[in-house]
Enzyme design. Structure first.
Site, PDB file in Angstrom:
ATOM      1  N   LYS A  40     -23.239 104.471  29.057  1.00 35.66           N
ATOM      2  CA  LYS A  40     -24.536 105.114  28.796  1.00 35.66           C
ATOM      3  C   LYS A  40     -24.747 105.587  27.506  1.00 35.66           C
ATOM      4  O   LYS A  40     -26.038 105.714  27.288  1.00 35.66           O
ATOM      5  CB  LYS A  40     -24.515 106.465  29.863  1.00 35.66           C
ATOM      6  N   GLY A  44     -17.393 101.928  22.669  1.00 33.03           N
ATOM      7  CA  GLY A  44     -16.066 102.644  21.864  1.00 33.03           C
ATOM      8  C   GLY A  44     -15.913 104.001  22.177  1.00 33.03           C
ATOM      9  O   GLY A  44     -14.687 104.685  21.912  1.00 33.03           O
ATOM     10  N   ALA A 118     -23.788 105.495  35.129  1.00 36.80           N
ATOM     11  CA  ALA A 118     -23.491 105.001  36.575  1.00 36.80           C
ATOM     12  C   ALA A 118     -23.063 106.253  37.455  1.00 36.80           C
ATOM     13  O   ALA A 118     -22.507 107.154  36.948  1.00 36.80           O
ATOM     14  CB  ALA A 118     -22.222 104.116  36.458  1.00 36.80           C
ATOM     15  N   GLY A 186      -9.944 127.810  17.050  1.00 41.67           N
ATOM     16  CA  GLY A 186      -8.948 126.828  17.559  1.00 41.67           C
ATOM     17  C   GLY A 186      -7.976 126.101  16.538  1.00 41.67           C
ATOM     18  O   GLY A 186      -8.561 125.658  15.580  1.00 41.67           O
ATOM     19  N   GLY A 188      -5.797 123.935  17.195  1.00 42.11           N
ATOM     20  CA  GLY A 188      -4.940 122.629  17.774  1.00 42.11           C
ATOM     21  C   GLY A 188      -5.090 121.657  16.695  1.00 42.11           C
ATOM     22  O   GLY A 188      -5.447 121.774  15.447  1.00 42.11           O
ATOM     23  N   ARG A 279     -10.686 119.838  25.069  1.00 43.37           N
ATOM     24  CA  ARG A 279     -11.675 118.913  25.667  1.00 43.37           C
ATOM     25  C   ARG A 279     -11.793 118.943  27.159  1.00 43.37           C
ATOM     26  O   ARG A 279     -10.665 119.194  27.896  1.00 43.37           O
ATOM     27  CB  ARG A 279     -11.599 117.606  25.296  1.00 43.37           C
ATOM     28  N   HIS A 451      13.678  98.416   0.836  1.00 45.30           N
ATOM     29  CA  HIS A 451      13.670  99.566   0.001  1.00 45.30           C
ATOM     30  C   HIS A 451      12.690  99.471  -1.051  1.00 45.30           C
ATOM     31  O   HIS A 451      12.361  98.356  -1.427  1.00 45.30           O
ATOM     32  CB  HIS A 451      15.073  99.797  -0.849  1.00 45.30           C
TER      33      HIS A 451
HETATM   34  P1  FAD Z   1     -14.005 108.271  25.813  1.00 46.72           P
HETATM   35  O1  FAD Z   1     -13.710 107.808  24.518  1.00 46.72           O
HETATM   36  O2  FAD Z   1     -14.324 109.472  26.084  1.00 46.72           O
HETATM   37  O3  FAD Z   1     -14.901 107.100  26.444  1.00 46.72           O
HETATM   38  C1  FAD Z   1     -15.745 107.459  27.417  1.00 46.72           C
HETATM   39  C2  FAD Z   1     -16.993 106.538  27.587  1.00 46.72           C
HETATM   40  O4  FAD Z   1     -17.596 106.698  28.985  1.00 46.72           O
HETATM   41  C3  FAD Z   1     -18.156 107.332  26.767  1.00 46.72           C
HETATM   42  O5  FAD Z   1     -18.517 106.461  25.961  1.00 46.72           O
HETATM   43  C4  FAD Z   1     -19.134 107.690  27.640  1.00 46.72           C
HETATM   44  O6  FAD Z   1     -20.367 107.546  26.884  1.00 46.72           O
HETATM   45  C5  FAD Z   1     -18.951 106.970  28.726  1.00 46.72           C
HETATM   46  N1  FAD Z   1     -19.600 107.557  30.056  1.00 46.72           N
HETATM   47  C6  FAD Z   1     -19.252 108.908  30.404  1.00 46.72           C
HETATM   48  N2  FAD Z   1     -20.105 108.963  31.781  1.00 46.72           N
HETATM   49  C7  FAD Z   1     -20.558 107.813  32.029  1.00 46.72           C
HETATM   50  C8  FAD Z   1     -21.299 107.367  33.138  1.00 46.72           C
HETATM   51  N3  FAD Z   1     -21.631 107.955  33.991  1.00 46.72           N
HETATM   52  N4  FAD Z   1     -21.817 106.143  32.867  1.00 46.72           N
HETATM   53  C9  FAD Z   1     -21.711 105.170  31.982  1.00 46.72           C
HETATM   54  N5  FAD Z   1     -21.095 105.610  30.876  1.00 46.72           N
HETATM   55  C10 FAD Z   1     -20.313 106.808  30.942  1.00 46.72           C
HETATM   56  N6  FAD Z   1      -6.830 109.993  19.846  1.00 46.72           N
HETATM   57  C11 FAD Z   1      -6.066 109.524  19.362  1.00 46.72           C
HETATM   58  O7  FAD Z   1      -5.029 108.754  20.042  1.00 46.72           O
HETATM   59  N7  FAD Z   1      -5.759 109.504  17.985  1.00 46.72           N
HETATM   60  C12 FAD Z   1      -6.649 110.583  17.218  1.00 46.72           C
HETATM   61  O8  FAD Z   1      -6.230 110.474  15.926  1.00 46.72           O
HETATM   62  C13 FAD Z   1      -7.581 111.142  18.101  1.00 46.72           C
HETATM   63  N8  FAD Z   1      -8.417 111.820  17.207  1.00 46.72           N
HETATM   64  C14 FAD Z   1      -9.577 112.512  17.680  1.00 46.72           C
HETATM   65  C15 FAD Z   1     -10.375 113.308  16.897  1.00 46.72           C
HETATM   66  C16 FAD Z   1     -11.240 114.008  17.646  1.00 46.72           C
HETATM   67  C17 FAD Z   1     -12.250 114.685  16.655  1.00 46.72           C
HETATM   68  C18 FAD Z   1     -11.549 113.794  19.073  1.00 46.72           C
HETATM   69  C19 FAD Z   1     -12.709 114.578  19.678  1.00 46.72           C
HETATM   70  C20 FAD Z   1     -10.990 113.018  19.656  1.00 46.72           C
HETATM   71  C21 FAD Z   1      -9.391 112.460  19.104  1.00 46.72           C
HETATM   72  N9  FAD Z   1      -8.665 111.714  19.963  1.00 46.72           N
HETATM   73  C22 FAD Z   1      -7.825 110.984  19.408  1.00 46.72           C
HETATM   74  C23 FAD Z   1      -8.900 111.697  21.319  1.00 46.72           C
HETATM   75  C24 FAD Z   1      -9.351 110.094  21.804  1.00 46.72           C
HETATM   76  O9  FAD Z   1     -10.884 110.041  21.128  1.00 46.72           O
HETATM   77  C25 FAD Z   1      -9.625 110.146  23.333  1.00 46.72           C
HETATM   78  O10 FAD Z   1      -8.359 110.375  23.861  1.00 46.72           O
HETATM   79  C26 FAD Z   1     -10.217 108.896  23.753  1.00 46.72           C
HETATM   80  O11 FAD Z   1     -11.500 108.548  23.170  1.00 46.72           O
HETATM   81  C27 FAD Z   1     -10.250 108.765  25.141  1.00 46.72           C
HETATM   82  O12 FAD Z   1     -10.890 107.595  25.679  1.00 46.72           O
HETATM   83  P2  FAD Z   1     -11.500 107.435  26.910  1.00 46.72           P
HETATM   84  O13 FAD Z   1     -11.894 105.985  27.115  1.00 46.72           O
HETATM   85  O14 FAD Z   1     -10.745 108.160  28.207  1.00 46.72           O
HETATM   86  O15 FAD Z   1     -12.809 108.129  26.868  1.00 46.72           O
END
Ligand code: FAD
Length: 475
Positions: A40, A44, A118, A186, A188, A279, A451
């Site tokens: 949506k 990425g 979706a 936070g 974290g 989150r 090394h």
């Molecule tokens: P997401 O990456 O959140 O992707 C979900 C996708 O689904 C989105 O593009 C969204 O638009 C789409 N979507 C949602 N609902 C719908 C719908 N109904 N229809 C169509 N599309 C939809 N993780 C690491 O491993 N290393 C790191 O260094 C790290 N750094 C981070 C730094 C920050 C600031 C943040 C916020 C997160 C970080 N993370 C890191 C966590 C990581 O970004 C997430 O764990 C990861 O993106 C999760 O992937 P995902 O595919 O589950 O979801």
């Protein structure tokens, strides 16, 4: 023009193109399955657009500027000026290249891409609403689905992300000016990575944290090293305080109000407040109930070790299915989901998933700590190598921290590692491989390491656990 509702069919419908969804879609297509990926917003997901990649780009940029300006001890004299607009432009360029790459890879693997939102109509049908007003929708009948809708930042009462001065991590990664004073709610990993970044960019950073320390899941000595370094960078910490509200200050900025459990109140002057308290899963608007899927009391979709939800042919991967909420975990789950759908004997059966925090210094962990190993009934043996005894660490000017390796005393099997120090995020991969392969301390110690490298510290920690370290005193 209103486009009418059309119905199409697909073997695998993947919802969400983050690192969980796009990887699931590509692997499903590689398995020869007709695969449709719906996104949506941006290819990425959070990782490439608002998370891992943009944060690491800014960590590198701010770190480079800080490093260059603080290298007099090496005979380097510089006073770098940071053009924040240019840094954000560079970061956006990196993001664009990667998100464009995801789209191309999906297409090249034969994944059908649909832009839209979706939601489920029933167990085998989803509706996708396209783009904006009047763009129409389509129905997709699917044999299998993978929900990979990710997570979004938690908003706390009184701090609305719609306010200009209240940031989520997304705004903190997109600001083309550095606030003079940044309050962070936070401590974290996201709060601490951004605290380090903004402190290096010259902001006065104040972190308020409800607990009595930062980085809750990590061991005390690991946290202490990161906290001490952050304090050296000028970050001010206030523990045991929760953010309660903000108000306008007479100086044109804002006051961040906090309160302890005992009701003691404090205020801190800030120009922006970053709220980084965790989150939560994105499931709203998905109509999961129509497909017979329920969420747990925190909103996550429960899955088994084959990523299946309560409805066998619908899988959930990544942040939406809970911890560990990390990009590489999401991708691994995506691969498992696709392979299970293709009928392969795949499962989330790896021994350990590494994690990294890109603070200064970095943290890398995998597997069990000594205490966890004991709790699981092992008789752990531990080896350490401090970076201040590493030749390579000295040549980088970064000698804080250590490599700690944990193994089972009886069998020698490597059980875990905690690394805090330079390049910990890279070094941890060696121990993850050791655990996955069932390597012993002897295997790690007997492997000849180049090394001079930081990786020698992993070998040396394994030798230390065996009482055979050369460059550090044995325990
Ligand atoms: P997401 O990456 O959140 O992707 C979900 C996708 O689904 C989105 O593009 C969204 O638009 C789409 N979507 C949602 N609902 C719908 C719908 N109904 N229809 C169509 N599309 C939809 N993780 C690491 O491993 N290393 C790191 O260094 C790290 N750094 C981070 C730094 C920050 C600031 C943040 C916020 C997160 C970080 N993370 C890191 C966590 C990581 O970004 C997430 O764990 C990861 O993106 C999760 O992937 P995902 O595919 O589950 O979801």
């Amino acid at each position: 023009m209103v486009v009418g509702d059309v119905t199409t069919g697909t073997e695998v419908l993947v919802i969400g193109a983050g690192p969980g969804g796009y990887v699931a879609a590509i692997r499903a297509a590689q398995e020869g399955l007709d695969t449709t990926l719906v996104e949506k917003d941006a290819y990425g997901g959070a990782c490439l657009n608002r998370g891992c990649i943009p944060s690491k780009a800014l960590i590198t940029g701010s770190g480079l500027a800080h490093e260059a300006g603080n290298a007099e001890f090496m005979g380097v004299h510089a006073d770098p000026a940071v053009d924040m607009g240019k840094m954000i432009e560079w970061k956006d360029g990196v993001v664009d290249r990667l998100t464009g790459g995801v789209e191309k890879l999906c297409k090249a693997n034969g994944v059908n891409l649909i832009e839209g939102t979706a939601s489920f109509v029933d167990e085998h049908t989803a509706r996708v609403a396209h783009g904006g007003e009047g763009q129409g929708s389509e129905s997709i009948e699917f044999e299998h689905a993978v929900v990979a809708t990710g997570s979004r930042p938690i908003q706390i009462p009184g701090f609305d992300f719609a306010e200009d001065h209240v940031w989520s991590s997304a705004e903190a990664l997109d600001a083309d000016t550095v606030p003079d004073r940044l309050g962070i709610v936070g401590g974290g990993y996201i709060g601490m990575e951004l605290a380090t970044t903004y402190a290096k960019l010259g902001a006065d950073v104040t972190v308020v944290e409800m607990l009595d320390d930062i980085l809750d899941p990590y061991e005390d000595d690991v946290k202490r090293i990161v906290r001490t370094r952050a304090e050296e960078l000028g970050v001010e910490f206030h523990f045991g305080e929760g953010a309660s509200e903000w108000s306008e200050a007479a100086d044109g900025g804002y006051l961040l109000h906090t309160e302890t459990e005992e009701g003691e109140e404090s205020t801190y002057g800030v120009d922006k407040v970053l709220v980084a308290v965790g989150r939560r899963p994105v499931t709203d608007g998905l109509d999961l109930g129509e497909a017979g899927i329920e969420t747990d009391d925190r909103g996550f979709i429960e899955t088994d070790d084959r990523t299946r939800t309560a409805v066998d042919h619908i899988h959930a991967v990544g942040d939406v299915s809970g911890e560990p909420m990390l990009a590489h975990a999401a991708s691994k789950e995506g691969i498992v989901a696709a392979e299970v759908i293709a009928g392969e004997p795949a499962a989330m059966d790896q021994q350990a998933i590494p994690a990294a925090v890109f603070t200064d210094p970095e943290i890398g962990t995998v597997g069990l700590t000594e205490a966890e190993a004991e709790a699981e009934g092992f008789d752990p043996v531990v080896g350490e190598m401090p970076f201040n005894a590493s030749g390579r660490a000295m040549t980088t000017g970064h000698t804080e921290g250590f490599v700690r390796i944990v193994a089972d005393d009886e069998t020698g099997f490597v059980l875990g590692a905690q690394i805090v120090g330079p390049e910990a995020s890279e070094l941890i991969a060696e121990v993850a491989l050791a655990i996955e392969m069932g390597a012993t301390l002897e295997d790690v110690a007997a492997t000849v390491h180049t090394h001079p490298t930081l990786a020698e510290a992993v070998m040396e920690a394994a030798e230390n656990a065996r009482g055979q370290a050369i460059h550090t005193l044995n325990r």
